[in-house]
Design an enzyme around this catalytic site. Structure first.
Site, short mmCIF file in Angstrom:
data_model
loop_
_atom_site.label_atom_id
_atom_site.label_comp_id
_atom_site.label_asym_id
_atom_site.label_seq_id
_atom_site.Cartn_x
_atom_site.Cartn_y
_atom_site.Cartn_z
N LEU A 23 20.00 37.80 51.43
CA LEU A 23 18.95 38.75 50.86
C LEU A 23 17.88 38.69 52.41
O LEU A 23 17.26 37.67 52.72
CB LEU A 23 18.10 38.43 49.72
N ASP A 24 17.82 39.97 52.68
CA ASP A 24 16.65 40.28 53.82
C ASP A 24 17.18 39.69 55.06
O ASP A 24 15.99 39.14 55.85
CB ASP A 24 15.35 40.26 53.46
N GLU A 25 18.11 39.10 55.25
CA GLU A 25 18.60 38.39 56.55
C GLU A 25 19.39 38.97 57.54
O GLU A 25 19.75 38.33 58.28
CB GLU A 25 18.93 36.88 56.02
#
Length: 329
Positions: free
Chosen positions: A272-274
């Protein structure tokens, strides 16, 4: 020999007994505004990106490939990471399609790619090639979705929007629905739950797209979805990732009392969000902000950042670098 000297040396190959002109490597303006003023009306504009193991002679062969067909390199960017045996380049050129047919161009660059064991070799001719087809996924917030629709309508974004997919139902008389109906873009409402993210249906609706855009889509796409789709997915996030991940990032940043807000456009991965970052934008805020003005500034950044990331992607400016980075020319 340092990189600059090597580039200058390689950009002076012999073709038919004549020496090609040396060219400065610099970041160009995008074609349609700057190049139309300088190029002859019969010439078309092309873009080529190259990613391969590094070795001597790549720039020379690239120049020769274009010049031997009567093309002319207008600008080029090269990146060779320190202590890494890898080469990246992005070139813009003009050519006469009567002398260099589009299919022949593909064959020529394919041969060049095979010669250097290219990891990626892509060429686009915006006037001849179809625009990228995208589907936009959105939830309740409209600001990024509306900005993309208006950018598409004004031809500021080189894409064709094939569908808008949302887990939020919008009324028939809303601005978004009226816009989509007027332009013949289908709107698909897929109500999601924790147990069912409707991913199979999203895959079916997006099967003919070139990439997906998450315009504040407040659902996490699974690893199975990303593997099944098999193409790039671009997301916009409030904040300078990796800070303020997950839900309600504007509230997180506001509560933390930040003095610099931002937005990050990145590729979606299973983490997530990386995912690899494509574009980031920032703006200063102060103690005088309330949550409403803070969010308004954040939304403006998100719109600008997402639009720029999509434009850069379509202009072949974004290449993968290492495990979780990008080269953005």
């Amino acid at each position: 020999m340092n990189l600059l000297r090597r580039i200058c040396t390689e950009l002076s190959p012999q073709v038919n007994g004549k020496t090609l002109t040396k060219r400065t490597f610099k970041s160009p303006k995008f074609p349609e505004e700057s190049l139309e003023e300088t190029a002859s009306p019969c010439l078309l504009h092309g873009i080529h990106v190259f990613h391969c193991p590094d070795e001597v002679g790549i720039v020379a062969k690239l120049s020769d490939c274009i010049a031997s067909r009567g093309g002319n390199i207008l600008s080029a960017d090269v990146f060779v990471p320190e202590k890494e045996n890898v080469f990246y380049s992005r070139s813009e050129f003009v050519f006469d399609p009567a002398k260099w047919p589009r299919m022949q161009m593909d064959e020529d660059f394919l041969k060049l790619g095979n010669m250097f064991n290219a990891i990626r070799s892509v060429v686009r001719v915006p006037k001849l090639d179809p625009k990228y087809k995208i589907a936009v996924l959105a939830s309740k917030q409209d600001h990024c979705l509306v900005d993309l629709l208006h950018g598409w309508q004004d031809r500021k974004l080189p894409v064709n929007i094939t569908a808008v997919i949302s887990n939020h139902e919008r009324g028939l008389n809303t601005h978004v629905i009226r816009f989509l109906e007027r332009h013949g873009i289908p709107y698909h409402h897929l109500q999601t739950t924790q147990e069912d993210k409707r991913e199979e249906e999203i895959l079916s609706l997006a099967k003919d797209t070139d990439f997906l855009v998450l315009a504040r889509y407040m659902q996490v796409l699974s690893g199975n979805f990303l593997k099944s789709y098999g193409k790039d997915v671009i997301n916009i996030h409030h904040g300078l990732l990796p800070s303020f991940k997950g839900g309600n990032p504007s509230k997180q940043a506001f509560d933390a009392g930040v003095k610099l807000i931002g937005a990050t456009a990145h590729f979606v991965t299973e983490q997530l969000d990386e995912g690899p970052i494509i574009e980031q934008m920032v703006e200063r805020v102060s103690h005088r902000e309330n949550l409403r003005s803070f969010v308004r500034k954040s939304e403006d950044l998100e719109k600008q950042c997402l639009a720029k990331a999509i434009k850069s992607y379509c202009e072949l400016r974004v290449l993968p670098f290492e495990k979780n980075k990008t080269v953005v020319f």
